[in-house]
Enzyme design. Structure first.
Site, PDB file in Angstrom:
ATOM      1  N   ARG A 140     -15.009   0.394 -19.694  1.00 24.95           N
ATOM      2  CA  ARG A 140     -14.157   1.184 -18.780  1.00 24.95           C
ATOM      3  C   ARG A 140     -14.975   2.321 -18.188  1.00 24.95           C
ATOM      4  O   ARG A 140     -14.836   2.672 -17.027  1.00 24.95           O
ATOM      5  CB  ARG A 140     -12.915   1.721 -19.504  1.00 24.95           C
ATOM      6  CG  ARG A 140     -12.165   2.757 -18.684  1.00 24.95           C
ATOM      7  CD  ARG A 140     -10.719   2.983 -19.118  1.00 24.95           C
ATOM      8  NE  ARG A 140     -10.524   3.020 -20.543  1.00 24.95           N
ATOM      9  CZ  ARG A 140     -10.871   4.034 -21.345  1.00 24.95           C
ATOM     10  NH1 ARG A 140     -11.446   5.110 -20.847  1.00 24.95           N
ATOM     11  NH2 ARG A 140     -10.676   3.973 -22.643  1.00 24.95           N
TER      12      ARG A 140
ATOM     13  N   ASP B 135     -10.624   7.145   5.187  1.00 25.49           N
ATOM     14  CA  ASP B 135     -10.447   5.746   4.808  1.00 25.49           C
ATOM     15  C   ASP B 135     -11.227   4.925   5.831  1.00 25.49           C
ATOM     16  O   ASP B 135     -10.832   4.810   6.991  1.00 25.49           O
ATOM     17  CB  ASP B 135      -8.950   5.404   4.821  1.00 25.49           C
ATOM     18  CG  ASP B 135      -8.677   3.964   4.384  1.00 25.49           C
ATOM     19  OD1 ASP B 135      -9.578   3.117   4.527  1.00 25.49           O
ATOM     20  OD2 ASP B 135      -7.551   3.702   3.921  1.00 25.49           O
TER      21      ASP B 135
HETATM   22  C1  LIG Z   1      -6.615   0.971   5.647  1.00 23.67           C
HETATM   23  C2  LIG Z   1      -6.234   0.572   4.254  1.00 23.67           C
HETATM   24  N1  LIG Z   1      -6.446   1.419   3.244  1.00 23.67           N
HETATM   25  C3  LIG Z   1      -6.120   1.105   1.972  1.00 23.67           C
HETATM   26  C4  LIG Z   1      -5.520  -0.104   1.657  1.00 23.67           C
HETATM   27  C5  LIG Z   1      -5.149  -0.428   0.239  1.00 23.67           C
HETATM   28  O1  LIG Z   1      -6.074  -1.286  -0.339  1.00 23.67           O
HETATM   29  P1  LIG Z   1      -5.739  -2.380  -1.461  1.00 23.67           P
HETATM   30  O2  LIG Z   1      -4.770  -3.352  -0.871  1.00 23.67           O
HETATM   31  O3  LIG Z   1      -7.076  -2.959  -1.786  1.00 23.67           O
HETATM   32  O4  LIG Z   1      -5.136  -1.651  -2.616  1.00 23.67           O
HETATM   33  C6  LIG Z   1      -5.299  -1.016   2.689  1.00 23.67           C
HETATM   34  C7  LIG Z   1      -4.660  -2.307   2.392  1.00 23.67           C
HETATM   35  O5  LIG Z   1      -4.252  -3.029   3.274  1.00 23.67           O
HETATM   36  C8  LIG Z   1      -5.654  -0.665   4.010  1.00 23.67           C
HETATM   37  O6  LIG Z   1      -5.444  -1.506   5.040  1.00 23.67           O
END
Ligand SMILES: Cc1ncc(COP(=O)(O)O)c(C=O)c1O
Length: 382
Positions: free
Chosen positions: A51, A175
């Site tokens: 972990r 993101d």
């Molecule tokens: C822009 C974005 N950020 C985060 C996520 C979340 O990721 P995960 O589905 O791998 O948990 C997504 C999922 O579609 C996404 O499109």
């Protein structure tokens, strides 16, 4: 870098992936062991318990850190787990500013999990920097950027938001799922942390769920490492291997995604059944100029509004043959979906609600003409 690893493609294939010193294996082995022998109490060779750390995961973490230009990378079991760890950097009472068209899961995490635990949030249009500066919510210590956004492909000026946020003592998280580090490097533009759903372009083959976070800030890195181990939402070794393998071809895949998306967007822009195409590569997209500055190319995601409204959107997503009706994105195969009823159903009735006429495409790397023809026949059938 001075070790012959300057190029993105080179780092994608080699960073964190020296041949195995024990066997010479060129591909990092998938290390399944959950525990590691110690030579004496507290004397180990870098790993104690899986972990806390695992060799396959470390290779993946070093590689994504290198691709994003970061000092440290952290792998998680999903994009949401990575986001959760990063948002937990905020103590109760502090505030995160999230974009008004963030991924629905991000909004759900903030509004329904973290807000009840005491983290404050506000929703803002991060493309309107004057309004953001004027209405800056008190107590904001983190700004969350997604660019281009899911699903409306809105482009946010990363450097400008960083300047605004840093002047007010807030950190910036980006993101980078849609752009990937091949197309956009948020840390170089001033961001403090980058997160990914590795499920998407990093993995690239729709066969693994994963997430990651990277940073250059040693204090943030220490805290994320603590949270990664303390909450334990880590990926298994096989999943780490899949993301690592996917990243080796990220550059060539992204180039092809961009070529295909451009062709698809051009066809859609001319089709009478489409009222509006949302693609940052089109010169009339409101974020085109910023995207051209902060991205290498415009990515593989295209959204559009069906001229006939929701019924037409639902008919199109049912009529494609090559584009598979499915959630998710970023794989080699093309996907089509209806965000209001699928990926973004969790934000219905919220400030992030999506137009029901919207259709989202994840344009894959199949033959360009086949993709264009498939969408055209679906639109012609309306
Ligand atoms: C822009 C974005 N950020 C985060 C996520 C979340 O990721 P995960 O589905 O791998 O948990 C997504 C999922 O579609 C996404 O499109």
């Amino acid at each position: 870098m001075t070790d012959g690893m300057d190029g993105f493609e080179t780092r994608a294939i080699h960073a964190g992936q020296e041949p195995d010193p024990a066997t010479g294996a060129v591909v990092p082995p998938i290390t399944l062991s959950s525990t590691f022998a110690q030579d004496a109490v507290g004397e180990h060779r870098g790993f104690e318990y899986a972990r806390s750390g695992n060799p396959t995961r470390r290779a993946y973490e070093e590689c994504i850190a290198s691709l994003e230009g970061a000092a440290r990378g952290f792998a998680f079991a999903s994009g949401m787990a990575a986001e959760d760890a990063v948002l937990r950097l905020l103590p109760p009472g502090e505030r995160v500013l999230i974009p008004n068209d963030a991924y629905g899961g991000t909004f759900r995490l903030v509004a329904r999990v973290l807000a009840p635990a005491g983290i404050e949030y506000s929703v803002a249009d991060l493309t309107d920097l004057d309004a953001c500066a004027r209405d800056w919510p008190d107590g904001t210590t983190m700004v969350w950027i997604e660019t281009p956004t899911n699903p409306t492909l809105t482009v946010v000026d990363i450097a400008a938001v960083c300047a605004l946020a840093h002047a007010r003592g807030a950190r910036v998280v980006v993101d980078n799922t849609f752009a990937t580090p091949y197309l956009q490097l948020p840390l170089a533009l001033g961001a403090d942390i980058v997160v990914h759903s590795a499920t998407k372009y990093l993995g690239g083959h729709s066969d693994v769920v994963g997430g990651c976070a990277v940073t250059n800030d040693p204090q943030l890195a220490e805290r994320i490492a603590f949270l990664q181990n303390a909450t334990g939402a880590v990926p298994g070794p096989f999943d780490c291997y899949l993301v690592l393998r996917g990243m080796k071809t990220l550059a060539v895949r992204m180039d092809r995604h961009c070529v295909n998306a451009r062709a698809v967007a051009a066809m859609l822009a001319d089709h009478p059944a489409v009222s509006r195409v949302l693609y940052p590569g089109l010169p009339d997209h409101p974020g085109h100029d910023i995207a051209a500055l902060q991205m290498r190319d415009f990515g593989g995601m295209v959204s559009f509004l069906a001229a006939g409204g929701e019924d037409a959107a639902l008919a199109v997503v049912a009529a494609t043959r090559l584009f598979t009706l499915a959630e998710s994105l970023g794989g080699v195969e093309s996907l089509i979906e209806h965000p209001a009823r699928m990926t973004h159903a969790s934000v219905v009735g919220s400030p992030l609600a999506v137009d029901p006429a919207l259709v989202r495409l994840s344009v894959g790397i199949e033959t360009t003409a086949d993709l264009v023809a498939d969408l055209r026949q679906a639109l012609d059938s309306l």
